[in-house]
Motif scaffolding. Structure first.
Motif, PDB file in Angstrom:
ATOM      1  N   SER A   4       0.850  -1.185   0.000  1.00 56.35           N
ATOM      2  CA  SER A   4       0.000   0.000   0.000  1.00 56.35           C
ATOM      3  C   SER A   4       0.886   1.234   0.000  1.00 56.35           C
ATOM      4  CB  SER A   4      -0.885   0.001   1.246  1.00 56.35           C
ATOM      5  OG  SER A   4      -1.570   1.227   1.342  1.00 56.35           O
ATOM      6  N   HIS A   5       0.505   2.228  -0.767  1.00 60.80           N
ATOM      7  CA  HIS A   5       1.299   3.448  -0.831  1.00 60.80           C
ATOM      8  C   HIS A   5       1.102   4.340   0.390  1.00 60.80           C
ATOM      9  CE1 HIS A   5      -2.568   4.981  -2.182  1.00 60.80           C
ATOM     10  NE2 HIS A   5      -2.131   6.175  -1.847  1.00 60.80           N
ATOM     11  N   ALA A  16       5.057   6.274  -0.142  1.00 61.12           N
ATOM     12  CA  ALA A  16       5.195   7.637  -0.662  1.00 61.12           C
ATOM     13  C   ALA A  16       6.465   8.304  -0.114  1.00 61.12           C
ATOM     14  CB  ALA A  16       3.964   8.461  -0.328  1.00 61.12           C
ATOM     15  N   GLN A  17       6.810   8.032   1.137  1.00 63.63           N
ATOM     16  CA  GLN A  17       8.034   8.586   1.718  1.00 63.63           C
ATOM     17  C   GLN A  17       9.271   7.947   1.097  1.00 63.63           C
ATOM     18  OE1 GLN A  17       6.606   7.581   5.701  1.00 63.63           O
ATOM     19  NE2 GLN A  17       6.963   9.729   6.289  1.00 63.63           N
ATOM     20  N   VAL A  18       9.224   6.642   0.870  1.00 62.23           N
ATOM     21  CA  VAL A  18      10.345   5.948   0.228  1.00 62.23           C
ATOM     22  C   VAL A  18      10.509   6.468  -1.198  1.00 62.23           C
ATOM     23  CG1 VAL A  18      11.269   3.710  -0.493  1.00 62.23           C
ATOM     24  CG2 VAL A  18      10.024   3.903   1.666  1.00 62.23           C
ATOM     25  N   TYR A  19       9.389   6.672  -1.881  1.00 56.19           N
ATOM     26  CA  TYR A  19       9.380   7.216  -3.245  1.00 56.19           C
ATOM     27  C   TYR A  19      10.107   8.560  -3.269  1.00 56.19           C
ATOM     28  CZ  TYR A  19       7.163   9.090  -7.545  1.00 56.19           C
ATOM     29  OH  TYR A  19       6.904   9.645  -8.779  1.00 56.19           O
ATOM     30  N   ASP A  20       9.760   9.445  -2.347  1.00 58.04           N
ATOM     31  CA  ASP A  20      10.399  10.767  -2.292  1.00 58.04           C
ATOM     32  C   ASP A  20      11.890  10.648  -2.007  1.00 58.04           C
ATOM     33  OD1 ASP A  20       7.971  12.004  -2.820  1.00 58.04           O
ATOM     34  OD2 ASP A  20       7.559  12.428  -0.697  1.00 58.04           O
ATOM     35  N   ARG A  21      12.246   9.767  -1.098  1.00 60.19           N
ATOM     36  CA  ARG A  21      13.661   9.571  -0.750  1.00 60.19           C
ATOM     37  C   ARG A  21      14.435   8.993  -1.931  1.00 60.19           C
ATOM     38  NH1 ARG A  21      16.012   5.256   2.054  1.00 60.19           N
ATOM     39  NH2 ARG A  21      13.959   4.459   2.630  1.00 60.19           N
ATOM     40  N   ALA A  22      13.842   8.020  -2.621  1.00 59.37           N
ATOM     41  CA  ALA A  22      14.502   7.402  -3.776  1.00 59.37           C
ATOM     42  C   ALA A  22      14.641   8.410  -4.923  1.00 59.37           C
ATOM     43  CB  ALA A  22      13.719   6.176  -4.231  1.00 59.37           C
ATOM     44  N   ALA A  23      13.619   9.231  -5.120  1.00 61.63           N
ATOM     45  CA  ALA A  23      13.676  10.249  -6.177  1.00 61.63           C
ATOM     46  C   ALA A  23      14.781  11.266  -5.889  1.00 61.63           C
ATOM     47  CB  ALA A  23      12.325  10.948  -6.304  1.00 61.63           C
ATOM     48  N   ARG A  24      14.890  11.696  -4.638  1.00 58.22           N
ATOM     49  CA  ARG A  24      15.959  12.639  -4.265  1.00 58.22           C
ATOM     50  C   ARG A  24      17.328  12.011  -4.483  1.00 58.22           C
ATOM     51  NH1 ARG A  24      12.851  13.442   0.151  1.00 58.22           N
ATOM     52  NH2 ARG A  24      14.331  12.351   1.487  1.00 58.22           N
ATOM     53  N   PHE A  25      17.479  10.750  -4.065  1.00 57.44           N
ATOM     54  CA  PHE A  25      18.739  10.034  -4.273  1.00 57.44           C
ATOM     55  C   PHE A  25      19.085  10.008  -5.755  1.00 57.44           C
ATOM     56  CE2 PHE A  25      20.520   6.031  -5.776  1.00 57.44           C
ATOM     57  CZ  PHE A  25      21.773   6.059  -5.184  1.00 57.44           C
ATOM     58  N   TYR A  26      18.111   9.648  -6.581  1.00 62.59           N
ATOM     59  CA  TYR A  26      18.358   9.547  -8.018  1.00 62.59           C
ATOM     60  C   TYR A  26      18.804  10.895  -8.587  1.00 62.59           C
ATOM     61  CZ  TYR A  26      17.639   8.799 -12.968  1.00 62.59           C
ATOM     62  OH  TYR A  26      17.827   8.727 -14.319  1.00 62.59           O
ATOM     63  N   GLU A  27      18.066  11.940  -8.262  1.00 60.44           N
ATOM     64  CA  GLU A  27      18.380  13.263  -8.807  1.00 60.44           C
ATOM     65  C   GLU A  27      19.724  13.797  -8.302  1.00 60.44           C
ATOM     66  OE1 GLU A  27      16.795  14.683 -11.262  1.00 60.44           O
ATOM     67  OE2 GLU A  27      15.186  13.195 -11.293  1.00 60.44           O
ATOM     68  N   GLU A  28      20.019  13.574  -7.027  1.00 62.59           N
ATOM     69  CA  GLU A  28      21.236  14.126  -6.441  1.00 62.59           C
ATOM     70  C   GLU A  28      22.489  13.283  -6.694  1.00 62.59           C
ATOM     71  OE1 GLU A  28      20.370  14.655  -2.278  1.00 62.59           O
ATOM     72  OE2 GLU A  28      18.774  16.104  -2.690  1.00 62.59           O
ATOM     73  N   LYS A  29      22.340  11.959  -6.687  1.00 62.73           N
ATOM     74  CA  LYS A  29      23.510  11.080  -6.748  1.00 62.73           C
ATOM     75  C   LYS A  29      23.715  10.399  -8.098  1.00 62.73           C
ATOM     76  CE  LYS A  29      24.333  11.723  -2.367  1.00 62.73           C
ATOM     77  NZ  LYS A  29      25.433  12.528  -1.913  1.00 62.73           N
ATOM     78  N   THR A  62       1.174   6.368  -5.693  1.00 62.69           N
ATOM     79  CA  THR A  62      -0.094   5.647  -5.569  1.00 62.69           C
ATOM     80  C   THR A  62      -0.185   4.461  -6.532  1.00 62.69           C
ATOM     81  OG1 THR A  62      -1.093   7.221  -7.099  1.00 62.69           O
ATOM     82  CG2 THR A  62      -1.397   7.632  -4.734  1.00 62.69           C
ATOM     83  N   ALA A  63       0.671   4.401  -7.541  1.00 60.85           N
ATOM     84  CA  ALA A  63       0.687   3.286  -8.496  1.00 60.85           C
ATOM     85  C   ALA A  63       1.493   2.114  -7.960  1.00 60.85           C
ATOM     86  CB  ALA A  63       1.261   3.742  -9.831  1.00 60.85           C
TER      87      ALA A  63
END
Length: 101
Positions: A4-5, A16-29, A62-63
């Protein structure tokens, strides 16, 4: 609750929190290396990799319930989109929902 998201295990993160953390990691690193033409391999466990795959596929957190990428298989962005389109709808989605029960 792991599929569940918007729910989290005790003392854990929502998808949703993991999604945000993973997105930041991807963009920054990762993105800086890609811009230099370098190849990057990201290795992590399923519950971080799947939200990252959602982000890379331009899907919202949510997907999450509808995307179950294969374990131990490297996918390019193009392969991920094809996999998502093939495996995340119709009979495949129903089969996964039944398996999750």
């Amino acid at each position: 609750m792991l599929h569940s998201h918007n729910e989290a295990p005790p003392a854990g993160e929502k998808i949703a929190q993991v999604y945000d953390r993973a997105a930041r990691f991807y963009e920054e690193k990762v993105v800086p290396h890609l811009k230099r033409g370098e190849t990057v391999l990201v290795v992590c466990h399923q519950y971080v990799l799947e939200p990252l795959a959602l982000y890379l596929s331009d899907l919202p957190p949510t997907a999450y319930k509808h995307l179950k990428i294969p374990n131990g298989k490297a996918l390019s962005k193009e392969e991920l989109v094809k996999f998502r389109d093939k495996e995340s709808g119709g009979a495949a989605a129903l089969r996964k929902e039944i398996n999750d029960l």
